[in-house]
Design a protein around this motif. Structure first.
Motif, short mmCIF file in Angstrom:
data_model
loop_
_atom_site.label_atom_id
_atom_site.label_comp_id
_atom_site.label_asym_id
_atom_site.label_seq_id
_atom_site.Cartn_x
_atom_site.Cartn_y
_atom_site.Cartn_z
N ILE A 55 -7.76 24.75 -8.89
CA ILE A 55 -6.95 23.65 -9.43
C ILE A 55 -6.15 22.98 -8.32
O ILE A 55 -5.93 21.76 -8.34
N ALA A 56 -5.72 23.75 -7.33
CA ALA A 56 -4.89 23.20 -6.26
C ALA A 56 -5.66 22.31 -5.31
O ALA A 56 -5.07 21.47 -4.62
N ILE A 57 -6.98 22.45 -5.26
CA ILE A 57 -7.77 21.69 -4.28
C ILE A 57 -7.70 20.18 -4.53
O ILE A 57 -7.42 19.42 -3.59
N PRO A 58 -7.94 19.67 -5.75
CA PRO A 58 -7.82 18.21 -5.95
C PRO A 58 -6.43 17.67 -5.63
O PRO A 58 -6.30 16.59 -5.05
N ALA A 59 -5.40 18.41 -6.03
CA ALA A 59 -4.04 17.95 -5.74
C ALA A 59 -3.80 17.88 -4.24
O ALA A 59 -3.16 16.94 -3.74
N ALA A 60 -4.31 18.87 -3.50
CA ALA A 60 -4.16 18.86 -2.04
C ALA A 60 -4.91 17.69 -1.41
O ALA A 60 -4.43 17.05 -0.47
N LEU A 61 -6.10 17.39 -1.93
CA LEU A 61 -6.88 16.27 -1.40
C LEU A 61 -6.18 14.93 -1.65
O LEU A 61 -6.14 14.07 -0.76
N VAL A 62 -5.61 14.77 -2.84
CA VAL A 62 -4.87 13.54 -3.14
C VAL A 62 -3.65 13.42 -2.23
O VAL A 62 -3.33 12.33 -1.72
N PHE A 63 -2.97 14.54 -2.00
CA PHE A 63 -1.80 14.51 -1.12
C PHE A 63 -2.20 14.15 0.31
O PHE A 63 -1.52 13.34 0.97
N LEU A 64 -3.29 14.73 0.82
CA LEU A 64 -3.74 14.42 2.18
C LEU A 64 -4.13 12.95 2.30
O LEU A 64 -3.89 12.30 3.33
N ALA A 74 -2.82 10.46 0.59
CA ALA A 74 -1.67 9.57 0.42
C ALA A 74 -0.49 9.93 1.31
O ALA A 74 0.50 9.19 1.32
N GLN A 75 -0.57 11.00 2.09
CA GLN A 75 0.62 11.50 2.77
C GLN A 75 1.20 10.52 3.79
O GLN A 75 2.42 10.43 3.96
N ARG A 76 0.34 9.77 4.48
CA ARG A 76 0.87 8.86 5.49
C ARG A 76 1.68 7.72 4.89
O ARG A 76 2.45 7.06 5.58
N LYS A 109 0.80 -1.22 0.00
CA LYS A 109 0.00 0.00 0.00
C LYS A 109 0.84 1.28 0.00
O LYS A 109 0.49 2.23 -0.71
N PRO A 110 1.94 1.37 0.76
CA PRO A 110 2.75 2.60 0.69
C PRO A 110 3.29 2.87 -0.71
O PRO A 110 3.24 3.99 -1.20
N GLY A 111 3.80 1.83 -1.38
CA GLY A 111 4.30 2.00 -2.73
C GLY A 111 3.21 2.36 -3.71
O GLY A 111 3.40 3.19 -4.61
N ALA A 125 0.30 6.24 -7.17
CA ALA A 125 -0.94 6.95 -7.49
C ALA A 125 -0.74 8.46 -7.41
O ALA A 125 -1.20 9.21 -8.28
N PHE A 126 -0.04 8.91 -6.38
CA PHE A 126 0.18 10.35 -6.20
C PHE A 126 1.04 10.91 -7.34
O PHE A 126 0.71 11.95 -7.92
#
Length: 297
Positions: free
Chosen positions: A271-280, A282-284, A213-215, A220-221
Motif C-alpha cells: 500500500i505504501a508504494i503508490p503513495a511513495a511514488l506520488v510523493f517522489l 511531486a516532492q520538488r 505547477k507547484p500549487g 494532487a498530492f
C-alpha cells in the motif's frame, strides 16, 4: 650641535595576542555534535516503524511477533496475500477512487481558487467562509449526515459515493491554498492574455496553469493521500469483499481471536508504494507550492 628628536616606533600587531572571535551563526564543536546526535536519533525513530513492518513482512508467521528478523526470510506472506485474498481487487478499487479524487480535486480546487482570486461575484465572501468552516468539522461528526445523504442518493457501496465524500475533505483546503497561490501571480499576466484576445478560461488554461505547477502538485498530492489512506468513510460506506478498498480490506486480517500479522504487514508495504511514488513525483513542488499558498489568505 642639535640632536634629532627621538621617535617612538609604533606598536606592531605581532606584539599583541590575537583573540579568535567566533563568527555569528557558527556552532561550537559541542553544539555540532549534539545537533548531529539529535538528528540521528530522530532519523532512527522515524525509520524504525517502517523498517519493522518491512522486515516483519519477510518473516514466517511463526516468527511474526519475535525479533528474529533475518531468520528464515521468505516472501510467502506476499504470495499468499495476492493468491488467497482479494487484495488486487481492493487495490484496484482504491486506485480508481484515489485517481478520480485526485483528478476532480485538482480541477475543482484550481478553478475555484482562480475564480475567488481574480473575480468578484455575488456570494464570493459566503463561498470563502463556507470553504473555511467546512474544514473545522471532525470526521466523526460528518459520517452520519454524509451517510444519510449518500443513502438517499443511492451512492452507498459505490465508488462515486466515496469520491464525492473525499472531495468534500480535500477541495476546501486545496481551494484556499490555490487562491493564495494565484494571489502571488501578477494580474498583469491576465491582462496580457485579454489583450491577446484570450477568454478568461483561455487565460487560465494557457497562461496561469503553467505557472501554478507547484500549487497543482500539492493539490494532487493532498487529494491522493486523502483518498488513498482514509479509513472511516471507506469502512462505513463500502461493504462486501468485492467493493472494499484497501482500508476496509486490511480490517479483515484482524478479528477477536487474533491478527494475521504476515498478511497485514505485506499489505502495508504494498500500500505504501503508490503513495511513495506520488510523493517522489511531486516532492520538488511541495515546499514551493505550500509556502506560496500561505503568502496570502
Amino acid at each position: 650641535m642639535t640632536t634629532a628628536p627621538a621617535t617612538t616606533a609604533p606598536a606592531t600587531p605581532a606584539r599583541h595576542s590575537v583573540r579568535k572571535v567566533r563568527l555569528r551563526g557558527e556552532r561550537s564543536p559541542i553544539a555540532s555534535v549534539g545537533l548531529h546526535v539529535t538528528l540521528i536519533i530522530a532519523s532512527v525513530i522515524a525509520v524504525f516503524p517502517v523498517l519493522w513492518v518491512l522486515l516483519t513482512s519477510l518473516k514466517p508467521a511463526a516468527y511474526a511477533t519475535t525479533t528474529d528478523f533475518f531468520k528464515e526470510t521468505t516472501t510467502q506472506n506476499y504470495t499468499s496475500l495476492i493468491q488467497n485474498t482479494k487484495f488486487l481487487t481492493w487495490f484496484g478499487n482504491s486506485l480508481l477512487i484515489a485517481g478520480l479524487t485526485t483528478l476532480l480535486g485538482v480541477i475543482i480546487s484550481a478553478s475555484t481558487g482562480y475564480a475567488v482570486s481574480r473575480f468578484r461575484f455575488p456570494g464570493k465572501r459566503g463561498l470563502m467562509w463556507t470553504l473555511l468552516i467546512t474544514q473545522m468539522f471532525p470526521v466523526a461528526v460528518l459520517i452520519v449526515p454524509i451517510y444519510n445523504i449518500m443513502a438517499g442518493m443511492g451512492l452507498l457501496n459505490q465508488p462515486a459515493g466515496l469520491v464525492i465524500t473525499y472531495l468534500t475533505i480535500s477541495v476546501p483546503f486545496c481551494a484556499w491554498m490555490m487562491k493564495g497561490f494565484f494571489d502571488t501571480i501578477p494580474r498583469e499576466i491576465d491582462e496580457s492574455g485579454q489583450v491577446d484576445g484570450l477568454t478568461p478560461f483561455g487565460t487560465f488554461r494557457r497562461l496561469i496553469l503553467p505557472l501554478a505547477k507547484p500549487g497543482l502538485a500539492v493539490t494532487a498530492f493532498y487529494s491522493f493521500i486523502t483518498a488513498w489512506g482514509e479509513v472511516a468513510y471507506a469502512s462505513a460506506f463500502m461493504v462486501g469483499e468485492d467493493n472494499l478498498t484497501l482500508a476496509g480490506g486490511l480490517q479483515l486480517f484482524v478479528n477477536k481471536y487474533g491478527a494475521q500479522w504476515g498478511a497485514m504487514t505485506a499489505a502495508s508495504v504494498l500500500i505504501a508504494i503508490p503513495a511513495a511514488l506520488v510523493f517522489l513525483f511531486a516532492q520538488r513542488h511541495l515546499v514551493t507550492g505550500m509556502s506560496a499558498g500561505a503568502v496570502k489568505g
